[in-house]
Design a protein around this motif. Sequence first.
Motif, PDB file in Angstrom:
ATOM      1  N   GLY A 293       1.099  -1.334  -0.060  1.00  0.00           N
ATOM      2  CA  GLY A 293      -0.050   0.047   0.081  1.00  0.00           C
ATOM      3  C   GLY A 293       0.849   1.457  -0.102  1.00  0.00           C
ATOM      4  O   GLY A 293       1.735   1.281  -0.749  1.00  0.00           O
ATOM      5  N   TRP A 294       0.487   2.117   0.875  1.00  0.00           N
ATOM      6  CA  TRP A 294       1.181   3.340   0.906  1.00  0.00           C
ATOM      7  C   TRP A 294       2.643   3.183   1.286  1.00  0.00           C
ATOM      8  O   TRP A 294       3.550   4.073   1.118  1.00  0.00           O
ATOM      9  CB  TRP A 294       0.484   4.454   1.798  1.00  0.00           C
ATOM     10  N   ALA A 295       2.869   2.328   2.275  1.00  0.00           N
ATOM     11  CA  ALA A 295       4.231   1.920   2.491  1.00  0.00           C
ATOM     12  C   ALA A 295       5.400   1.621   1.404  1.00  0.00           C
ATOM     13  O   ALA A 295       6.341   2.038   1.403  1.00  0.00           O
ATOM     14  CB  ALA A 295       4.399   0.681   3.721  1.00  0.00           C
ATOM     15  N   PHE A 296       4.669   0.901   0.522  1.00  0.00           N
ATOM     16  CA  PHE A 296       5.237   0.493  -0.485  1.00  0.00           C
ATOM     17  C   PHE A 296       5.587   1.481  -1.662  1.00  0.00           C
ATOM     18  O   PHE A 296       6.837   1.716  -2.107  1.00  0.00           O
ATOM     19  CB  PHE A 296       4.684  -0.611  -1.453  1.00  0.00           C
ATOM     20  N   ARG A 297       4.595   2.482  -1.631  1.00  0.00           N
ATOM     21  CA  ARG A 297       4.761   3.959  -2.352  1.00  0.00           C
ATOM     22  C   ARG A 297       6.086   4.658  -1.992  1.00  0.00           C
ATOM     23  O   ARG A 297       6.631   5.226  -2.522  1.00  0.00           O
ATOM     24  CB  ARG A 297       3.586   4.508  -2.602  1.00  0.00           C
ATOM     25  N   ASN A 298       6.153   4.687  -0.512  1.00  0.00           N
ATOM     26  CA  ASN A 298       6.994   5.584   0.024  1.00  0.00           C
ATOM     27  C   ASN A 298       8.098   4.822   0.685  1.00  0.00           C
ATOM     28  O   ASN A 298       8.955   5.286   1.451  1.00  0.00           O
ATOM     29  CB  ASN A 298       6.418   5.952   1.021  1.00  0.00           C
ATOM     30  N   ARG A 299       8.238   3.383   0.058  1.00  0.00           N
ATOM     31  CA  ARG A 299       9.562   2.601   0.604  1.00  0.00           C
ATOM     32  C   ARG A 299      10.941   3.055   0.816  1.00  0.00           C
ATOM     33  O   ARG A 299      11.560   3.031   1.672  1.00  0.00           O
ATOM     34  CB  ARG A 299       9.503   1.189  -0.096  1.00  0.00           C
ATOM     35  N   ALA A 300      11.107   3.855  -0.216  1.00  0.00           N
ATOM     36  CA  ALA A 300      12.754   4.333  -0.260  1.00  0.00           C
ATOM     37  C   ALA A 300      12.976   5.345   0.952  1.00  0.00           C
ATOM     38  O   ALA A 300      14.218   5.192   1.260  1.00  0.00           O
ATOM     39  CB  ALA A 300      13.168   4.967  -1.490  1.00  0.00           C
ATOM     40  N   GLN A 301      12.036   5.907   1.523  1.00  0.00           N
ATOM     41  CA  GLN A 301      12.368   6.833   2.332  1.00  0.00           C
ATOM     42  C   GLN A 301      12.123   6.164   3.627  1.00  0.00           C
ATOM     43  O   GLN A 301      12.403   6.863   4.828  1.00  0.00           O
ATOM     44  CB  GLN A 301      11.449   8.114   2.196  1.00  0.00           C
TER      45      GLN A 301
ATOM     46  N   GLU B  31      18.551  -4.999  -3.973  1.00  0.00           N
ATOM     47  CA  GLU B  31      18.265  -3.579  -4.701  1.00  0.00           C
ATOM     48  C   GLU B  31      17.720  -2.576  -3.896  1.00  0.00           C
ATOM     49  O   GLU B  31      17.994  -1.305  -4.153  1.00  0.00           O
ATOM     50  CB  GLU B  31      17.918  -3.692  -6.321  1.00  0.00           C
ATOM     51  N   ALA B  32      16.836  -3.015  -3.283  1.00  0.00           N
ATOM     52  CA  ALA B  32      15.789  -1.763  -2.731  1.00  0.00           C
ATOM     53  C   ALA B  32      16.210  -1.359  -1.369  1.00  0.00           C
ATOM     54  O   ALA B  32      16.460  -0.245  -1.177  1.00  0.00           O
ATOM     55  CB  ALA B  32      14.388  -2.567  -2.410  1.00  0.00           C
ATOM     56  N   LEU B  33      17.078  -2.300  -0.849  1.00  0.00           N
ATOM     57  CA  LEU B  33      18.019  -1.871   0.279  1.00  0.00           C
ATOM     58  C   LEU B  33      19.064  -1.053  -0.058  1.00  0.00           C
ATOM     59  O   LEU B  33      19.287   0.053   0.635  1.00  0.00           O
ATOM     60  CB  LEU B  33      18.637  -3.094   1.117  1.00  0.00           C
ATOM     61  N   LYS B  34      19.529  -1.150  -1.142  1.00  0.00           N
ATOM     62  CA  LYS B  34      20.862  -0.107  -1.868  1.00  0.00           C
ATOM     63  C   LYS B  34      20.326   0.995  -2.012  1.00  0.00           C
ATOM     64  O   LYS B  34      20.769   2.070  -1.845  1.00  0.00           O
ATOM     65  CB  LYS B  34      21.488  -1.046  -2.998  1.00  0.00           C
ATOM     66  N   GLN B  35      19.173   1.138  -2.841  1.00  0.00           N
ATOM     67  CA  GLN B  35      18.348   2.389  -3.216  1.00  0.00           C
ATOM     68  C   GLN B  35      17.942   3.127  -1.910  1.00  0.00           C
ATOM     69  O   GLN B  35      18.013   4.294  -1.925  1.00  0.00           O
ATOM     70  CB  GLN B  35      17.181   2.062  -3.973  1.00  0.00           C
ATOM     71  N   SER B  36      17.497   2.472  -0.942  1.00  0.00           N
ATOM     72  CA  SER B  36      17.105   3.334   0.159  1.00  0.00           C
ATOM     73  C   SER B  36      18.205   3.854   1.094  1.00  0.00           C
ATOM     74  O   SER B  36      18.000   4.974   1.692  1.00  0.00           O
ATOM     75  CB  SER B  36      16.373   2.449   1.390  1.00  0.00           C
ATOM     76  N   LYS B  37      19.598   3.452   0.739  1.00  0.00           N
ATOM     77  CA  LYS B  37      20.699   4.092   1.302  1.00  0.00           C
ATOM     78  C   LYS B  37      20.708   5.578   0.703  1.00  0.00           C
ATOM     79  O   LYS B  37      21.312   6.570   1.290  1.00  0.00           O
ATOM     80  CB  LYS B  37      22.026   3.464   1.235  1.00  0.00           C
ATOM     81  N   CYS B  38      20.163   5.696  -0.585  1.00  0.00           N
ATOM     82  CA  CYS B  38      20.570   6.928  -1.077  1.00  0.00           C
ATOM     83  C   CYS B  38      19.295   7.876  -1.230  1.00  0.00           C
ATOM     84  O   CYS B  38      19.437   8.891  -1.574  1.00  0.00           O
ATOM     85  CB  CYS B  38      20.680   6.660  -2.767  1.00  0.00           C
ATOM     86  N   ALA B  39      18.188   7.284  -0.536  1.00  0.00           N
ATOM     87  CA  ALA B  39      16.926   7.928  -0.630  1.00  0.00           C
ATOM     88  C   ALA B  39      17.175   9.373   0.259  1.00  0.00           C
ATOM     89  O   ALA B  39      17.910   9.553   1.244  1.00  0.00           O
ATOM     90  CB  ALA B  39      15.934   7.238   0.069  1.00  0.00           C
ATOM     91  N   GLU B  40      16.535  10.380   0.123  1.00  0.00           N
ATOM     92  CA  GLU B  40      16.494  11.904   0.860  1.00  0.00           C
ATOM     93  C   GLU B  40      16.081  11.321   2.380  1.00  0.00           C
ATOM     94  O   GLU B  40      14.915  10.824   2.459  1.00  0.00           O
ATOM     95  CB  GLU B  40      15.578  12.762   0.190  1.00  0.00           C
ATOM     96  N   THR B  41      16.755  11.996   3.237  1.00  0.00           N
ATOM     97  CA  THR B  41      16.280  11.834   4.609  1.00  0.00           C
ATOM     98  C   THR B  41      15.578  13.165   5.112  1.00  0.00           C
ATOM     99  O   THR B  41      14.762  12.952   6.043  1.00  0.00           O
ATOM    100  CB  THR B  41      17.461  11.361   5.605  1.00  0.00           C
ATOM    101  N   ALA B  42      15.903  14.332   4.595  1.00  0.00           N
ATOM    102  CA  ALA B  42      15.128  15.311   5.031  1.00  0.00           C
ATOM    103  C   ALA B  42      14.098  15.592   4.283  1.00  0.00           C
ATOM    104  O   ALA B  42      14.106  16.115   3.244  1.00  0.00           O
ATOM    105  CB  ALA B  42      16.215  16.508   4.878  1.00  0.00           C
ATOM    106  N   LEU B  43      12.987  15.223   4.749  1.00  0.00           N
ATOM    107  CA  LEU B  43      11.636  15.050   3.863  1.00  0.00           C
ATOM    108  C   LEU B  43      10.999  16.425   4.078  1.00  0.00           C
ATOM    109  O   LEU B  43      11.072  16.629   5.158  1.00  0.00           O
ATOM    110  CB  LEU B  43      10.712  13.728   4.423  1.00  0.00           C
ATOM    111  N   GLU B  44      10.056  16.684   3.171  1.00  0.00           N
ATOM    112  CA  GLU B  44       9.217  17.757   3.192  1.00  0.00           C
ATOM    113  C   GLU B  44       7.967  17.545   3.656  1.00  0.00           C
ATOM    114  O   GLU B  44       6.705  17.321   3.128  1.00  0.00           O
ATOM    115  CB  GLU B  44       9.254  18.458   1.678  1.00  0.00           C
ATOM    116  N   TRP B  45       7.982  17.022   5.008  1.00  0.00           N
ATOM    117  CA  TRP B  45       6.652  16.695   5.666  1.00  0.00           C
ATOM    118  C   TRP B  45       5.623  17.506   5.341  1.00  0.00           C
ATOM    119  O   TRP B  45       4.442  17.045   5.154  1.00  0.00           O
ATOM    120  CB  TRP B  45       7.188  16.107   7.026  1.00  0.00           C
TER     121      TRP B  45
END
Length: 387
Positions: free
Chosen positions: A186-194, A341-355
């Motif tokens: 669901g929504w968690a998959f859409r936002n998985r990288a973050q 691959e998903a775990l590798k991509q998550s390391k590169c994701a932005e962490t300062a999100l525009e909440w």
Amino acid sequence: MQPVPRPLALLAELTYRCPLKCPYCSNPLELAHFRHELDTPTWQRVLTEAAALGVVQVHFSGGEPLVRRDLAELVRHAQQLDLYSNLSTGATLADEPMLKCLKQAGLDALQISLLDSSPDGNDTLAGAASFEKKLRAIEFAARLEFPVTLNVVLHRLNLDRIDEIIDLAFRLSVARLELAHVQYTGWAFRNRAQLLPTREQVECAAEAVARAHGRSTAGPEIVHVMPDYFQQFPKACLHGWGRVLLTVAPDGAVLPCQAARDIPGFEFPNVRDASLEAIWFQSSAFQRFRGTDWMPEPCRSCERREIDFGGCRCQAFLLTGDPSATDPVCHLSPMHSLVEEALKQSKCAETALEWRAFHQEATTSEVPLGARPKLASATREGQQRPA
């Protein structure tokens, strides 16, 4: 062929409406499609049929079930059927009169969600001021002698504060603390990288829970559900497809799990058209992945086939496009590289999100309660989403 077991638990999703906007919500992405909720007599019939089928406990959930004006009436009906009842709530609407009414109706237990250890962290993730309301609801529940489970969904954005979360649970004197890592559907998959944590965060969290277990026998029971993506084998999703639990959605669809609508091509039966007994034993949707006969290799010959039942079907579909594939979180899966691959991509994701920016957006203007956020760094125009 082994006989079909009877279900033990019913997840009654009374509504998808909710005043919060959690970015890992299990609600469907297109909420406007599910606005026609079952009425009170139909839900009462569903509860009666569930008890006759063998169900012993009902979990009233949503969305936010407290937006239903007939909730106490449904709880009372469950009590008359001798069903153990639990309410899963965000608690923003759980004032003392409401909880007292539910107690008098026969509600047995409460599960209250918390998103972080501080007002700022919680309210930012929720998209609404809710931290203090949640704490007041726990206080009200204690006065009424409700057993309270504090549920905290863990992910990259709150995992570094797990010690603070555990300390808060001790101070609140809840009966149980459930620390469950995000399930990426669901929504968690859409936002998985973050949302995916780092391996270091997961290991530190496990150490924090181990320390908490040794603190005191007077504290809450602590249950730590580890994240699938970091484990060697998948979990048996809800004890196996169509084996222990059934879900009735707000529109009456009957699902093996609340995320099953992620899988296209299924026609899920509806309580408006058939009885729960007929649906459980005869519907193709429940039979499709029940047991082990459907399994491909390496699941079919694996000694764990009746332990994890091939893992999560929704997760398998979202990762591979094939709901009958071996869950890729299993290290034996031929598609396990998708998780790596998903775990590798998550390391590169932005962490300062525009909440605060993304919480001002909604998926539809037609649903005032329950509109979900768009995570800015996951849905920005032209940026690739998790696949």
